[in-house]
Design an enzyme around this catalytic site. Sequence first.
Site, PDB file in Angstrom:
ATOM      1  N   SER A 154       3.507 -15.579   5.199  1.00 58.47           N
ATOM      2  CA  SER A 154       3.382 -14.508   4.162  1.00 58.47           C
ATOM      3  C   SER A 154       2.192 -13.601   4.380  1.00 58.47           C
ATOM      4  O   SER A 154       2.046 -12.527   3.779  1.00 58.47           O
ATOM      5  CB  SER A 154       3.291 -14.946   2.687  1.00 58.47           C
ATOM      6  OG  SER A 154       1.931 -15.688   2.629  1.00 58.47           O
ATOM      7  N   HIS A 177      10.643 -13.905   5.770  1.00 52.41           N
ATOM      8  CA  HIS A 177       9.479 -14.183   4.572  1.00 52.41           C
ATOM      9  C   HIS A 177      10.339 -14.365   3.255  1.00 52.41           C
ATOM     10  O   HIS A 177      10.811 -13.483   2.694  1.00 52.41           O
ATOM     11  CB  HIS A 177       8.550 -13.157   4.295  1.00 52.41           C
ATOM     12  CG  HIS A 177       7.654 -13.219   3.444  1.00 52.41           C
ATOM     13  ND1 HIS A 177       6.590 -12.349   2.712  1.00 52.41           N
ATOM     14  CD2 HIS A 177       7.142 -14.416   2.704  1.00 52.41           C
ATOM     15  CE1 HIS A 177       6.072 -12.789   1.719  1.00 52.41           C
ATOM     16  NE2 HIS A 177       6.387 -14.089   1.791  1.00 52.41           N
ATOM     17  N   GLU A 189      12.099 -11.050   3.085  1.00 53.44           N
ATOM     18  CA  GLU A 189      11.515  -9.637   3.890  1.00 53.44           C
ATOM     19  C   GLU A 189      11.680 -10.065   5.359  1.00 53.44           C
ATOM     20  O   GLU A 189      11.417 -11.273   6.019  1.00 53.44           O
ATOM     21  CB  GLU A 189       9.945  -9.606   3.939  1.00 53.44           C
ATOM     22  CG  GLU A 189       9.716  -8.931   2.351  1.00 53.44           C
ATOM     23  CD  GLU A 189       8.326  -8.947   1.936  1.00 53.44           C
ATOM     24  OE1 GLU A 189       8.092  -7.951   1.426  1.00 53.44           O
ATOM     25  OE2 GLU A 189       7.426  -9.715   2.452  1.00 53.44           O
ATOM     26  N   ASN A 227       3.686  -8.279  -0.795  1.00 48.86           N
ATOM     27  CA  ASN A 227       2.191  -8.615  -0.921  1.00 48.86           C
ATOM     28  C   ASN A 227       1.157  -7.780  -0.475  1.00 48.86           C
ATOM     29  O   ASN A 227       0.024  -7.381  -1.100  1.00 48.86           O
ATOM     30  CB  ASN A 227       1.909 -10.036   0.129  1.00 48.86           C
ATOM     31  CG  ASN A 227       2.368 -11.072  -0.518  1.00 48.86           C
ATOM     32  OD1 ASN A 227       2.882 -11.285  -1.657  1.00 48.86           O
ATOM     33  ND2 ASN A 227       2.562 -12.170   0.364  1.00 48.86           N
TER      34      ASN A 227
END
Length: 323
Positions: A154, A177, A189, A227
């Site tokens: 991540s 991800h 992702e 993120n």
Amino acid sequence: MYAAAVTRMPPLMRAAPRVRAFASSAAAQTAVDRVAVIGGGQMGAGIAQVAATHKHDVTLVDVSQEALERGKAYMAKSLGRVAKKKFPDDAQAQGRFVDEVLSRVALSTSPAEAAGSAGLVIEAVVENIKLKQDIFAGLAAAAPEGAILASNTSSLPIAKISEQLSAARKKRFIGLHFFNPVPQMKLVEVVRTDEADQQAVDDAVAFVKGIGKVPAVCKDTPGFIVNRLLLPYMMESIRLLERGVASARDIDAAMKLGAGYPMGPFELCDYVGLDTIKFIVDGWHKEGKGLAGDKQFAPSAKLDELVKNGHLGVKTGRGFYEY
């Protein structure tokens, strides 16, 4: 994130690194049914569960039989919840569903053996780049030519993880991800490096869609999409608190009632884990590509204090709030 967050904010990923046990991951290719998942923790077990539910043969790998049994128990419990929703009034059908999915999951302590017949290998171990590099060095030697190798990291650069691999392997190396809890969270992702070829990305997207998830393709950049957007929001919320602009509770209320967010930033921080946030932000500020030295990721006195005192959020019973 964990199950309670399914109806809330998108999850930030994993906690700060522990160099010991594997975490989870999965492997598969469009034309290949077999998936290898390296790491039997909550993420890896979740990926294995979803792949097996969608008819892939899966090998789940971890460092010990005990860790593998924990992963299998997690899958069984999670599948039990799914089965109750699918067959609410039929206990026998529930049991058959769980047994059928688990029958497609093999357990192994040998990454090389698991990767040997896999079309896709996903690593989902703890966020330690040396550990990941070492794992992929072994996987690259064992996996079939043309297999996709993928990391579920991540926060670490995909290209950095694969930097020791051959040019041919780098063409089939990507990030996948997943978000926690994997069975509930729809997004994956798909992270492409400059070396990855389009066919690898297309094959990964097809796999993601085939297991009922929604792919979002992005470049190999710190934090990818979720993120990268979420952490600045969290950090600015903390700085508002530090400047005395408003209390944590009022900031949370403002974002929930004024912006329509299902969870306020401090509730989300506590849920994710303050150690996780600090680990990622510190790494980006120190050496993140294009982010090193960026003021928005500079250390926060409040965050540092909480982590130093062991107040990490929900998992310790205290963070910005008490639980």
